[in-house]
Enzyme design. Sequence first.
Site, PDB file in Angstrom:
ATOM      1  N   CYS A  79       5.209 -11.175   0.320  1.00 25.37           N
ATOM      2  CA  CYS A  79       6.588 -11.192   0.793  1.00 25.37           C
ATOM      3  C   CYS A  79       6.703 -11.879   2.165  1.00 25.37           C
ATOM      4  O   CYS A  79       6.581 -13.090   2.251  1.00 25.37           O
ATOM      5  CB  CYS A  79       7.130  -9.764   0.821  1.00 25.37           C
ATOM      6  SG  CYS A  79       8.933  -9.679   0.814  1.00 25.37           S
ATOM      7  N   HIS A 167       6.229  -7.624  -4.825  1.00 23.83           N
ATOM      8  CA  HIS A 167       5.348  -6.541  -4.348  1.00 23.83           C
ATOM      9  C   HIS A 167       4.497  -6.013  -5.506  1.00 23.83           C
ATOM     10  O   HIS A 167       4.988  -5.220  -6.325  1.00 23.83           O
ATOM     11  CB  HIS A 167       6.176  -5.415  -3.743  1.00 23.83           C
ATOM     12  CG  HIS A 167       6.777  -5.750  -2.416  1.00 23.83           C
ATOM     13  ND1 HIS A 167       6.121  -5.532  -1.224  1.00 23.83           N
ATOM     14  CD2 HIS A 167       7.966  -6.324  -2.110  1.00 23.83           C
ATOM     15  CE1 HIS A 167       6.890  -5.940  -0.230  1.00 23.83           C
ATOM     16  NE2 HIS A 167       8.010  -6.435  -0.738  1.00 23.83           N
ATOM     17  N   GLU A 169       2.137  -3.905  -5.345  1.00 24.41           N
ATOM     18  CA  GLU A 169       1.664  -2.542  -5.092  1.00 24.41           C
ATOM     19  C   GLU A 169       2.605  -1.461  -5.613  1.00 24.41           C
ATOM     20  O   GLU A 169       2.195  -0.296  -5.739  1.00 24.41           O
ATOM     21  CB  GLU A 169       1.427  -2.335  -3.588  1.00 24.41           C
ATOM     22  CG  GLU A 169       2.678  -2.296  -2.723  1.00 24.41           C
ATOM     23  CD  GLU A 169       3.184  -3.672  -2.307  1.00 24.41           C
ATOM     24  OE1 GLU A 169       4.038  -3.731  -1.397  1.00 24.41           O
ATOM     25  OE2 GLU A 169       2.742  -4.688  -2.878  1.00 24.41           O
TER      26      GLU A 169
END
Length: 509
Positions: A79, A167, A169
């Site tokens: 990001c 993202h 994660e």
Amino acid sequence: MQESILILDFGSQYTQLIARRVRELNVYCEIHPWDHVPTDLQGIKGVILSGSPFSVRDSASPRPDLTGLKGVVPMLAVCYGAQLLAQTNGGEVAPSKIREYGRANLQYIDLTNDLLKGMSTGCQVWMSHGDTILNIPTEFEVVASTSDVKVAGYQIRNEKTWGIQFHPEVYHSTEGMVLLENFVKKISGCSGTWTAGSFIDNTVAYLQETIGKEKVVLGLSGGVDSSVAAMLLHKAIGKQLHCIFVDNGLLRKNEFNQVLESYQHLGLNVKGVDASQRFYDALKGLTEPEAKRKAIGKTFIDVFDDESHKIQDVKWLAQGTIYPDVIESISVKGPSATIKSHHNVGGLPDYMKLKIVEPLKSLFKDEVRRVGKALGLSDKLLGRHPFPGPGLGIRILGEVTAEKVAVLQEADAIFIESLRMANLYDKVWQAGVILLPVQSVGVMGDERTYENVVALRAVSSTDGMTADWVHLPWEFLSRVSNDIINRVKGVNRVVYDISSKPPATIEWE
């Protein structure tokens, strides 16, 4: 030298989650603020740049010196990190013309790229950014796109450096762990041998070498962190460890005796100290939450200092500090702020002249529990809900007295035991009762009453950073309310807290 992944934090709310995901791959990682780039890369196998609340277009945004890292070790920029690399290498970053928050799908993936092997075209990812990369430098190539974001992922040619604008994660990126495992294990070459067992072996060896034959004192709380810290130290140095368990008069009903008994079964060298009256005296007249916290903290230090002086030749103070405490104490300038004083960070005052040892300071809460299980601690102890350091002192709104504590202990005991009996305790992350500084009119028998109100609180969470209220069955709440009102003298009304964090906090003070 332990292999590790370095995470540079730009203030993202997801940074800790990246670390947790890397550790799920049995690979050790550390989070460093963006302006604390280590010069010694020994053991560092790869670097991840986090997201950020900042915009790279802002002149005050974080700008780390990456010359010692980029092109030297594999790098994954997420990001903000991806936008930073693109812009500083001649690309163009601009405000997004359309909203790029939430679910998206990777319509194009270069499935031959090392970072993306094993992923599926069309897989869902999670976007969370206000800027987007419009143009990439000539030496960059696009490896992933969505229908709205052409540069969802890129790699620098002839370099093990990648950037992604989503993202991996978060749970909503359905194949995010495939990407992270590709980067951590296949690209960075981490073996994935960092387990609870290896942590115990390495930590015990470190403690033995560091402490030698000197004595250590540890303040036990009855919670998971201090208990696991105690067991690690006990395994390393045995009777050189002296544990002190202080009854501050603000524990749950019968907790002091129950915890002391459980520790003695574990073979720990524990001394119990009843200092209830000292804490009540220190809290007399105080109503402001921070003032109460500070009074409790100072009194604990005074009691602990008195007791530690009774042990000859103590050189070390052990603490159950865990990794989120460490991260928050050195966090970058970002979205976090001090909401209330932390009860277990910062150690004791200088006059105690003790060296600090923190055997759990590299672990997250769930990792502490795994280590505790490997050490043989019971599921009942490891599964205990978190309990605030100031105890019931911050669950009694207003002035704290022994009489109010007794009322709250009874109500709390009914609530917690009811959760256990209904098999709901393990489905709740934290629960407790709050005694409110108001009284309400009620009727018992034919008599009018004017008595206390208590609030029940039960939340679900993973780490306490965010939390949602638990939808307990109405029948259960009705039964608990009835039991408390019938059995606890002084309470005639029970309410249920349905506030989430944020905007509320888990505790009321």
